[in-house]
Design a protein around this motif. Structure first.
Motif, PDB file in Angstrom:
ATOM      1  N   CYS A 161       0.257  -1.024  -0.287  1.00 43.24           N
ATOM      2  CA  CYS A 161      -0.183   0.075   0.046  1.00 43.24           C
ATOM      3  C   CYS A 161       1.003   1.444  -0.124  1.00 43.24           C
ATOM      4  O   CYS A 161       2.158   1.479   0.294  1.00 43.24           O
ATOM      5  N   CYS A 162       0.021   2.084  -0.772  1.00 42.01           N
ATOM      6  CA  CYS A 162       1.658   3.416  -0.938  1.00 42.01           C
ATOM      7  C   CYS A 162       0.937   4.158   0.197  1.00 42.01           C
ATOM      8  O   CYS A 162       1.412   5.502   0.670  1.00 42.01           O
ATOM      9  N   GLY A 163      -0.554   3.770   0.963  1.00 36.83           N
ATOM     10  CA  GLY A 163       0.065   4.725   2.153  1.00 36.83           C
ATOM     11  C   GLY A 163      -0.949   5.901   2.126  1.00 36.83           C
ATOM     12  O   GLY A 163      -1.624   6.402   2.885  1.00 36.83           O
ATOM     13  N   ALA A 164      -1.865   6.271   0.958  1.00 33.60           N
ATOM     14  CA  ALA A 164      -2.990   7.643   0.980  1.00 33.60           C
ATOM     15  C   ALA A 164      -3.683   6.510   1.560  1.00 33.60           C
ATOM     16  O   ALA A 164      -4.986   7.525   2.426  1.00 33.60           O
ATOM     17  N   LEU A 165      -3.990   5.504   1.943  1.00 32.16           N
ATOM     18  CA  LEU A 165      -5.610   5.380   2.642  1.00 32.16           C
ATOM     19  C   LEU A 165      -5.266   5.782   3.974  1.00 32.16           C
ATOM     20  O   LEU A 165      -6.377   6.009   4.158  1.00 32.16           O
ATOM     21  N   HIS A 166      -3.958   5.627   4.624  1.00 32.39           N
ATOM     22  CA  HIS A 166      -4.281   5.734   6.224  1.00 32.39           C
ATOM     23  C   HIS A 166      -4.162   7.252   6.316  1.00 32.39           C
ATOM     24  O   HIS A 166      -4.931   7.697   7.359  1.00 32.39           O
ATOM     25  N   PHE A 167      -3.293   7.752   5.175  1.00 31.00           N
ATOM     26  CA  PHE A 167      -3.075   9.230   5.386  1.00 31.00           C
ATOM     27  C   PHE A 167      -4.145   9.530   5.069  1.00 31.00           C
ATOM     28  O   PHE A 167      -4.572  11.125   5.489  1.00 31.00           O
ATOM     29  N   HIS A 168      -5.364   9.950   4.166  1.00 33.85           N
ATOM     30  CA  HIS A 168      -6.530  10.487   4.042  1.00 33.85           C
ATOM     31  C   HIS A 168      -7.706  10.374   5.033  1.00 33.85           C
ATOM     32  O   HIS A 168      -8.164  11.079   4.658  1.00 33.85           O
ATOM     33  N   LEU A 169      -6.971   9.078   5.965  1.00 38.27           N
ATOM     34  CA  LEU A 169      -8.310   9.017   7.124  1.00 38.27           C
ATOM     35  C   LEU A 169      -7.378   9.786   8.445  1.00 38.27           C
ATOM     36  O   LEU A 169      -7.747   9.181   9.152  1.00 38.27           O
ATOM     37  N   GLY A 170      -6.275  10.296   8.258  1.00 38.51           N
ATOM     38  CA  GLY A 170      -6.471  10.845   9.619  1.00 38.51           C
ATOM     39  C   GLY A 170      -4.871  10.034  10.416  1.00 38.51           C
ATOM     40  O   GLY A 170      -4.460  10.880  11.147  1.00 38.51           O
ATOM     41  N   ASP A 171      -4.136   9.572  10.342  1.00 37.61           N
ATOM     42  CA  ASP A 171      -2.991   8.560  10.405  1.00 37.61           C
ATOM     43  C   ASP A 171      -2.232   8.578   9.610  1.00 37.61           C
ATOM     44  O   ASP A 171      -1.648   7.475   9.103  1.00 37.61           O
ATOM     45  N   THR A 172      -1.214   9.547  10.031  1.00 41.17           N
ATOM     46  CA  THR A 172      -0.267   9.727   9.613  1.00 41.17           C
ATOM     47  C   THR A 172       1.020   9.151   9.805  1.00 41.17           C
ATOM     48  O   THR A 172       1.484   9.097   8.681  1.00 41.17           O
ATOM     49  N   GLU A 173       0.717   8.236  10.614  1.00 48.53           N
ATOM     50  CA  GLU A 173       2.082   8.039  11.428  1.00 48.53           C
ATOM     51  C   GLU A 173       1.789   6.691  10.508  1.00 48.53           C
ATOM     52  O   GLU A 173       2.476   5.212  10.008  1.00 48.53           O
ATOM     53  N   ARG A 174       0.818   5.805  10.247  1.00 48.90           N
ATOM     54  CA  ARG A 174       0.575   4.289   9.537  1.00 48.90           C
ATOM     55  C   ARG A 174       1.023   4.877   7.701  1.00 48.90           C
ATOM     56  O   ARG A 174       1.679   3.852   7.589  1.00 48.90           O
ATOM     57  N   ALA A 175       0.790   6.226   7.468  1.00 47.67           N
ATOM     58  CA  ALA A 175       1.529   6.123   6.154  1.00 47.67           C
ATOM     59  C   ALA A 175       2.922   6.564   6.350  1.00 47.67           C
ATOM     60  O   ALA A 175       3.407   5.603   5.071  1.00 47.67           O
ATOM     61  N   ARG A 176       3.361   6.728   7.588  1.00 50.73           N
ATOM     62  CA  ARG A 176       4.570   6.928   7.624  1.00 50.73           C
ATOM     63  C   ARG A 176       4.946   5.898   6.793  1.00 50.73           C
ATOM     64  O   ARG A 176       6.557   4.846   6.657  1.00 50.73           O
ATOM     65  N   GLN A 177       4.654   4.667   8.128  1.00 52.83           N
ATOM     66  CA  GLN A 177       5.007   3.135   8.170  1.00 52.83           C
ATOM     67  C   GLN A 177       4.889   2.805   6.583  1.00 52.83           C
ATOM     68  O   GLN A 177       6.084   1.811   6.063  1.00 52.83           O
ATOM     69  N   SER A 178       3.941   2.415   5.817  1.00 53.82           N
ATOM     70  CA  SER A 178       3.858   2.105   4.467  1.00 53.82           C
ATOM     71  C   SER A 178       5.160   3.159   3.614  1.00 53.82           C
ATOM     72  O   SER A 178       5.869   1.901   3.308  1.00 53.82           O
ATOM     73  N   ALA A 179       5.263   3.771   3.550  1.00 49.96           N
ATOM     74  CA  ALA A 179       6.515   4.763   2.911  1.00 49.96           C
ATOM     75  C   ALA A 179       7.690   4.132   3.228  1.00 49.96           C
ATOM     76  O   ALA A 179       8.612   3.259   2.580  1.00 49.96           O
ATOM     77  N   ARG A 180       8.164   3.826   4.106  1.00 48.46           N
ATOM     78  CA  ARG A 180       9.259   3.552   4.672  1.00 48.46           C
ATOM     79  C   ARG A 180       9.122   2.441   4.183  1.00 48.46           C
ATOM     80  O   ARG A 180      10.410   1.612   3.813  1.00 48.46           O
ATOM     81  N   ARG A 181       8.542   1.127   4.574  1.00 54.64           N
ATOM     82  CA  ARG A 181       8.209  -0.169   4.209  1.00 54.64           C
ATOM     83  C   ARG A 181       8.747   0.177   2.242  1.00 54.64           C
ATOM     84  O   ARG A 181       9.203  -0.878   2.197  1.00 54.64           O
ATOM     85  N   ASN A 182       7.733   0.367   1.516  1.00 60.86           N
ATOM     86  CA  ASN A 182       7.941   0.698   0.026  1.00 60.86           C
ATOM     87  C   ASN A 182       9.490   1.331   0.056  1.00 60.86           C
ATOM     88  O   ASN A 182      10.177   0.495  -1.461  1.00 60.86           O
ATOM     89  N   ILE A 183      10.256   1.746   1.011  1.00 59.37           N
ATOM     90  CA  ILE A 183      11.644   2.546   0.093  1.00 59.37           C
ATOM     91  C   ILE A 183      12.187   1.398   0.433  1.00 59.37           C
ATOM     92  O   ILE A 183      13.366   1.359  -0.547  1.00 59.37           O
ATOM     93  N   ASP A 184      12.015   0.639   1.973  1.00 65.23           N
ATOM     94  CA  ASP A 184      13.530  -0.437   1.697  1.00 65.23           C
ATOM     95  C   ASP A 184      12.667  -1.592   1.271  1.00 65.23           C
ATOM     96  O   ASP A 184      14.119  -1.917   0.587  1.00 65.23           O
ATOM     97  N   ALA A 185      12.094  -1.802   0.560  1.00 66.40           N
ATOM     98  CA  ALA A 185      11.864  -2.186  -0.420  1.00 66.40           C
ATOM     99  C   ALA A 185      11.790  -2.391  -1.910  1.00 66.40           C
ATOM    100  O   ALA A 185      12.717  -2.992  -2.473  1.00 66.40           O
ATOM    101  N   TRP A 186      12.193  -1.439  -2.002  1.00 64.56           N
ATOM    102  CA  TRP A 186      12.313  -0.453  -4.050  1.00 64.56           C
ATOM    103  C   TRP A 186      14.177  -0.276  -3.499  1.00 64.56           C
ATOM    104  O   TRP A 186      14.451  -0.383  -5.315  1.00 64.56           O
ATOM    105  N   TRP A 187      14.607   0.392  -2.433  1.00 65.09           N
ATOM    106  CA  TRP A 187      16.213   0.678  -2.604  1.00 65.09           C
ATOM    107  C   TRP A 187      17.018  -0.484  -2.813  1.00 65.09           C
ATOM    108  O   TRP A 187      17.445   0.151  -3.512  1.00 65.09           O
ATOM    109  N   PRO A 188      16.974  -1.620  -3.139  1.00 64.79           N
ATOM    110  CA  PRO A 188      18.079  -2.499  -3.801  1.00 64.79           C
ATOM    111  C   PRO A 188      18.111  -1.853  -5.087  1.00 64.79           C
ATOM    112  O   PRO A 188      19.013  -2.205  -5.757  1.00 64.79           O
TER     113      PRO A 188
END
Length: 405
Positions: free
Chosen positions: A207-234
């Protein structure tokens, strides 16, 4: 518009952003002319100008109320107002700040809190959505027609053997789309393969995090962002050219990662690089010589440009040009700037307004009797599919079989 924000708030990044956005508004009201909720309700407080004024009052110290929260909830975040605004007001940034501040001050009733938590839990993970869809498809024959059309049909996945290519791009798998319409990403991979690009989905992304972000759960949106960056970085370190999404509702969120993680010392730099690499599917296809993908004997197509494509990313007209050059005939669409009412979770949380917007959009799309309707976002596709008489497809489905072997 003048502001009286406290020095304490102005010393913060959010306060500076809010002050800049509010001051850039000149009260002209052009935004109301293209705001879907203002068009339906005719209430100044349900238009961008009114919402800016209400958020300004809260940031200046006025108490937030449940009524104000409702006015902010009714906003689709379609950003049509930003396309219209002659002053370049970045309304969505102020809206995000206002929603978070109001959420902190106005506790929601228990049923609303439970509903929002359930939505986040169920729809942010593909593994949770699949069983729900399987159950819906199982009982589909027993449901009334109106409910049947809300359950997406099962699509046959294309079978092909990808080649080996020097060029690599990364594909966001997402959350709802891999369960509801997995053929879309599969066809995008096939299309890119035939264009000489390896389009891969790194394991661990989601998940890109938009679902959490637009429901006001900014921290879970950040968690989704970190997960994706970790997956893509290599793969990024190995030379991947771009990060692509076939859901235009996700792409603007990916492009916000740098701002979302600006205060995270472990991710800020990587997030900024990732944002620079993020491209909409249409941008990539446009730059890879779309003339090689046709021509076909023109079918008449009505294209619904999602708000996330034409307003949030300001990429209006690119898909239409690609389809036209591929040989399709595009029918004119009245009020094409207006939202279809999907808007992420909006169709669940604001069903009455969402249905009105969907009906208006479907009428406009079908007005010139197209053979089928195409769009660029899974949310819009499901929303239109539930009410349209015509078949609704993702535009990549129209190109996947046209690329050269």
């Amino acid at each position: 518009m003048q502001t009286r924000l406290s020095p304490t708030l102005l010393a913060t990044p959010l306060g500076k952003t809010a002050d800049q956005v509010i001051r850039s508004c000149v009260h002209c009201g052009f935004c109301n002319a293209t705001c879907p909720t203002y068009q339906l309700l005719g209430d100044e407080l349900d238009g961008p100008r009114g919402r800016i004024y209400q958020i300004k009052q809260v940031l200046e110290g006025a108490p937030a109320t449940a009524t104000l929260q409702q006015h902010l909830d009714r906003c689709l975040t379609c950003r049509a107002c930003e396309t219209t605004c002659p002053s370049g007001v970045e309304y969505h940034k102020l809206l995000d700040i206002g929603r978070e501040r109001v959420e902190q001050q106005v506790p929601r009733p228990l049923p609303q809190r439970l509903q929002r938590r359930l939505i986040q839990f169920m729809f942010s993970e593909t593994a949770r959505i699949r069983p729900l869809l399987s159950l819906g498809r199982l009982v589909r024959p027993l449901l009334p027609r109106s409910l049947k059309k809300r359950i997406p049909p099962r699509h046959k996945l294309p079978h092909f053997t990808p080649g080996q290519h020097e060029r690599t791009m990364l594909l966001l798998d997402g959350c709802v789309q891999p369960a509801a319409a997995p053929h879309i990403n599969a066809l995008a991979i096939r299309l890119f393969d035939r264009l000489g690009i390896d389009l891969s989905i790194p394991s661990g992304s989601g998940c890109c995090g938009a679902l959490h972000f637009h429901l006001g759960d900014t921290e879970r949106a950040r968690q989704s962002a970190r997960r994706n960056i970790d997956a893509w970085w290599p793969a990024i370190e190995l030379g991947a050219e771009a990060i692509v999404s076939t859901a235009t509702g996700c792409t603007p969120m990916l492009k916000e990662y740098a701002q979302l993680l600006a205060d995270d010392p472990d991710y800020a730099q990587r997030a900024a690089r990732m944002v620079d690499m993020t491209r909409d599917l249409s941008e990539v296809v446009r730059d890879e010589n779309p003339d090689a993908l046709g021509p076909v004997k023109g079918r008449r197509i009505a294209f619904h440009s999602p708000c996330s494509l034409q307003h949030a990313q300001q990429l209006d007209g690119i898909v239409e040009d690609i389809l036209t050059r591929a040989g399709y005939t595009l029918t004119p669409v009245r009020d094409k700037h207006l939202c279809c009412g999907s808007a992420g979770t909006y169709s669940i949380l604001q069903p009455k307004l969402s249905k009105q917007l969907a009906r208006n959009k479907i009428d406009a799309l079908q007005e010139k009797q197209p053979e089928l309707i195409a769009t660029a976002n899974i949310g819009c596709l499901l929303q239109l599919q539930a009410g349209a008489d015509k078949e609704v497809v993702h535009w990549v489905e129209l190109l996947a079989d046209l690329a050269p072997e």
